[in-house]
Design a protein around this motif. Structure first.
Motif, mmCIF file in Angstrom:
data_model
loop_
_atom_site.group_PDB
_atom_site.id
_atom_site.type_symbol
_atom_site.label_atom_id
_atom_site.label_comp_id
_atom_site.label_asym_id
_atom_site.label_seq_id
_atom_site.Cartn_x
_atom_site.Cartn_y
_atom_site.Cartn_z
ATOM 1 N N LEU A 63 -5.567 39.276 37.791
ATOM 2 C CA LEU A 63 -4.569 38.132 38.210
ATOM 3 C C LEU A 63 -5.302 36.973 38.292
ATOM 4 C CD1 LEU A 63 -1.856 39.541 40.576
ATOM 5 C CD2 LEU A 63 -1.588 38.902 37.990
ATOM 6 N N SER A 64 -4.728 35.725 37.887
ATOM 7 C CA SER A 64 -5.420 34.397 38.450
ATOM 8 C C SER A 64 -5.001 34.088 39.693
ATOM 9 C CB SER A 64 -4.837 33.427 37.458
ATOM 10 O OG SER A 64 -5.410 33.517 36.186
ATOM 11 N N SER A 65 -5.558 33.424 40.453
ATOM 12 C CA SER A 65 -5.222 33.344 42.011
ATOM 13 C C SER A 65 -4.131 32.414 41.893
ATOM 14 C CB SER A 65 -6.434 32.596 42.810
ATOM 15 O OG SER A 65 -6.687 31.325 42.415
ATOM 16 N N GLU A 66 -3.432 32.280 43.195
ATOM 17 C CA GLU A 66 -2.105 31.296 43.339
ATOM 18 C C GLU A 66 -2.787 29.966 43.097
ATOM 19 O OE1 GLU A 66 0.002 32.203 46.660
ATOM 20 O OE2 GLU A 66 1.527 30.634 46.342
ATOM 21 N N TYR A 67 -3.800 29.631 43.698
ATOM 22 C CA TYR A 67 -4.385 28.363 43.740
ATOM 23 C C TYR A 67 -4.391 27.816 42.305
ATOM 24 C CZ TYR A 67 -7.062 24.088 44.638
ATOM 25 O OH TYR A 67 -7.793 22.823 44.756
ATOM 26 N N VAL A 68 -5.188 28.769 41.409
ATOM 27 C CA VAL A 68 -5.499 28.334 40.301
ATOM 28 C C VAL A 68 -4.106 27.987 39.427
ATOM 29 C CG1 VAL A 68 -6.036 29.345 37.858
ATOM 30 C CG2 VAL A 68 -7.747 29.343 39.865
ATOM 31 N N ILE A 69 -3.351 28.978 39.750
ATOM 32 C CA ILE A 69 -1.883 28.777 38.936
ATOM 33 C C ILE A 69 -1.048 27.741 39.350
ATOM 34 C CG2 ILE A 69 0.551 30.019 38.778
ATOM 35 C CD1 ILE A 69 -1.125 32.577 38.961
ATOM 36 N N THR A 70 -1.154 27.159 40.451
ATOM 37 C CA THR A 70 -0.499 25.990 41.100
ATOM 38 C C THR A 70 -1.206 24.625 41.045
ATOM 39 O OG1 THR A 70 -1.166 26.746 43.311
ATOM 40 C CG2 THR A 70 1.133 27.467 42.372
ATOM 41 N N HIS A 71 -2.539 24.783 40.637
ATOM 42 C CA HIS A 71 -3.540 23.556 40.660
ATOM 43 C C HIS A 71 -4.186 23.178 39.442
ATOM 44 C CE1 HIS A 71 -2.707 23.964 44.907
ATOM 45 N NE2 HIS A 71 -2.865 22.549 45.166
ATOM 46 N N HIS A 72 -3.619 23.921 38.152
ATOM 47 C CA HIS A 72 -4.052 23.643 37.129
ATOM 48 C C HIS A 72 -3.193 23.755 36.084
ATOM 49 C CE1 HIS A 72 -7.630 23.803 34.045
ATOM 50 N NE2 HIS A 72 -6.864 24.446 33.293
ATOM 51 N N ASN A 73 -2.477 22.630 35.916
ATOM 52 C CA ASN A 73 -1.238 22.588 35.129
ATOM 53 C C ASN A 73 -1.064 21.457 34.107
ATOM 54 O OD1 ASN A 73 -0.333 23.204 38.332
ATOM 55 N ND2 ASN A 73 0.256 24.676 36.967
ATOM 56 N N ASN A 74 -0.498 21.821 32.954
ATOM 57 C CA ASN A 74 -0.158 20.821 31.881
ATOM 58 C C ASN A 74 1.317 20.409 32.088
ATOM 59 O OD1 ASN A 74 -2.517 20.435 30.869
ATOM 60 N ND2 ASN A 74 -2.156 21.886 29.111
ATOM 61 N N PHE A 75 1.507 19.528 32.833
ATOM 62 C CA PHE A 75 3.133 18.954 32.843
ATOM 63 C C PHE A 75 2.848 17.480 32.994
ATOM 64 C CE2 PHE A 75 6.963 20.177 35.632
ATOM 65 C CZ PHE A 75 7.783 19.446 34.625
ATOM 66 N N TYR A 76 2.872 17.017 31.671
ATOM 67 C CA TYR A 76 2.747 15.508 31.482
ATOM 68 C C TYR A 76 3.939 14.701 31.973
ATOM 69 C CZ TYR A 76 -1.144 16.560 28.298
ATOM 70 O OH TYR A 76 -2.424 16.735 27.642
ATOM 71 N N GLU A 77 5.036 15.257 32.249
ATOM 72 C CA GLU A 77 6.055 14.454 32.977
ATOM 73 C C GLU A 77 5.491 13.875 34.219
ATOM 74 O OE1 GLU A 77 8.417 16.913 30.038
ATOM 75 O OE2 GLU A 77 6.582 17.102 31.281
ATOM 76 N N PHE A 78 4.552 14.739 34.859
ATOM 77 C CA PHE A 78 3.869 14.238 36.032
ATOM 78 C C PHE A 78 2.685 13.154 35.701
ATOM 79 C CE2 PHE A 78 6.511 17.496 38.199
ATOM 80 C CZ PHE A 78 6.940 16.810 39.066
ATOM 81 N N SER A 79 1.911 13.907 35.012
ATOM 82 C CA SER A 79 0.335 13.572 34.752
ATOM 83 C C SER A 79 -0.350 14.137 33.720
ATOM 84 C CB SER A 79 -0.581 13.563 35.926
ATOM 85 O OG SER A 79 -1.688 12.854 35.635
ATOM 86 N N THR A 80 -1.225 13.504 32.954
ATOM 87 C CA THR A 80 -2.011 14.230 31.996
ATOM 88 C C THR A 80 -3.121 14.976 32.416
ATOM 89 O OG1 THR A 80 -3.146 12.092 31.484
ATOM 90 C CG2 THR A 80 -1.179 12.712 29.901
ATOM 91 N N ASP A 81 -3.324 14.568 33.860
ATOM 92 C CA ASP A 81 -4.484 15.245 34.789
ATOM 93 C C ASP A 81 -3.922 16.511 35.148
ATOM 94 O OD1 ASP A 81 -6.004 15.956 36.920
ATOM 95 O OD2 ASP A 81 -7.160 14.043 36.691
ATOM 96 N N LYS A 82 -4.840 17.555 34.958
ATOM 97 C CA LYS A 82 -4.368 18.841 35.385
ATOM 98 C C LYS A 82 -4.090 19.241 36.779
ATOM 99 C CE LYS A 82 -5.782 21.487 31.093
ATOM 100 N NZ LYS A 82 -5.583 20.104 30.272
ATOM 101 N N LYS A 83 -4.870 18.363 37.791
ATOM 102 C CA LYS A 83 -4.751 18.558 39.263
ATOM 103 C C LYS A 83 -3.792 17.627 39.890
ATOM 104 C CE LYS A 83 -9.759 19.613 39.535
ATOM 105 N NZ LYS A 83 -11.187 19.388 40.250
ATOM 106 N N LYS A 84 -3.467 16.670 39.074
ATOM 107 C CA LYS A 84 -2.355 15.508 39.815
ATOM 108 C C LYS A 84 -1.119 16.244 39.718
ATOM 109 C CE LYS A 84 -4.720 11.259 39.018
ATOM 110 N NZ LYS A 84 -4.712 10.163 38.605
ATOM 111 N N PRO A 85 -0.322 16.988 38.909
ATOM 112 C CA PRO A 85 0.757 17.425 39.101
ATOM 113 C C PRO A 85 1.345 18.321 40.377
ATOM 114 C CG PRO A 85 0.142 17.859 36.700
ATOM 115 C CD PRO A 85 -0.970 17.475 37.602
#
Length: 321
Positions: A63-85
């Motif tokens: 499993l990937s850690s909870e931190y990775v799953i919730t801090h490495h995200n492609n969600f351009y509605e928030f930001s193109t930076d993976k950490k900023k969402p």
């Protein structure tokens, strides 16, 4: 959206062993999830004997850690930076009053709250691989329900060949949707995705409501997102507010933005490269260090070929990518 104070509950009698994905006791012991808490959250793991077509799925990937799953995200509605969402979504906590318009070629159209929808379904724990088109991957423990149960409830007509999904369009919530934020590279909002009705009805197709035994955080697509594990991650649309059944194929956002690079099907395929990089391998991210990422061969259909390859029989997957 205001956060609902009402919890969705499932009786303990409905909570059964999740033998097709992982041993439930090992999962709870390893990650400290109390059975009573899982019950409170409405999590009822699927039983292998009652779910035809999935009995061969015993995922042993780390499993990937909870931190990775919730801090490495492609969600351009928030930001193109993976950490900023994760930072920008901290106040985005929609609850069971979230509304979804379900329309089109069905017998029961209407605008339903998440609370309404959760009355039709049973939540389960599922561990799936997630493969991004950018050639990185994770292994995620989702909570959710089979999309097919929702589809059966609203009763599609014979004209329903495709399903179109849309993300919430609200620049006050999603700063990335503000006009001109990304200049000429801005995406056409709202974000749109689609599936064939056969893909949507496949037992693997999940509507996720949580991750790691908790409600979905905003950066992961709260409160309701699609998860299609044999396709590239951009197909798994987040924060869904519209589900429309149609006779014609919808034009998904990335196909509209860059038709040469992103197709409608977007099945994970190591034999068809992205125009700018190879898809033969992927970087598996498991822990928060993000260093020493393991590079592994990519599997056809992300390793789910036995469950989904029949959906594309006779289809040229080099042309219909």
């Amino acid at each position: 959206m205001k956060k609902s104070t009402q919890q969705t509950r499932v009786a303990e009698s409905q909570v059964t062993p999740e033998s097709i994905f992982w041993n439930r006791r090992q999962f709870i012991q390893k990650f400290g999830l109390a059975t009573s808490y899982l019950g409170m959250m409405g999590i009822a793991p699927v039983n292998a004997e009652s779910n035809s077509g999935l009995s061969g799925l015993a995922l042993k990937d780390e499993l990937s850690s909870e931190y990775v799953i919730t801090h490495h995200n492609n969600f351009y509605e928030f930001s193109t930076d993976k950490k900023k969402p994760a930072e920008l979504a901290k106040n985005f906590t929609p609850g069971n009053d979230w509304r979804v318009a379900i329309e089109g070629e069905i017998e029961k159209p209407g605008e339903y709250t998440l609370e309404d929808i959760l009355k039709w379904v049973q939540l389960e724990e599922r561990i799936y691989r997630l493969r991004c088109v950018e050639a990185w991957s994770m292994v995620v423990p989702w909570t959710g329900f089979e999309l097919s149960t929702l589809i059966k409830h609203v009763k599609p007509t014979s004209k329903a060949k495709y399903i179109e999904f849309k993300t919430l369009h609200d620049p006050k919530v999603f700063p990335g949707q503000k006009r001109g934020l990304f200049g000429m590279h801005s995406l056409p909002w709202p974000y749109v995705e689609g599936l064939t009705i056969e893909e949507a009805m496949n037992p693997l197709t999940l509507m996720a409501t949580g991750v790691y035994g908790k409600n979905l955080p905003g950066q992961n697509g709260a409160p309701l997102r699609l998860v299609v594990p044999w396709k590239y991650g951009f197909k798994s649309i987040k924060s869904v507010v519209s589900i429309r059944f149609s006779e014609t194929q919808p034009v998904n956002t990335w196909n509209k933005r860059a038709r040469r690079e992103y197709g409608f099907y977007a099945n994970v395929n190591p034999n068809v490269d992205h125009p700018r990089w190879s898809q033969a391998t992927e970087r598996r991210i498991t822990d928060e260090s993000f260093f020493g990422v393991k590079k592994i061969p990519t599997q056809m259909f992300n390793g789910y070929a036995d469950q989904v390859a029949h959906l594309y029989k006779g289809l040229d997957l080099t042309r219909f990518y």
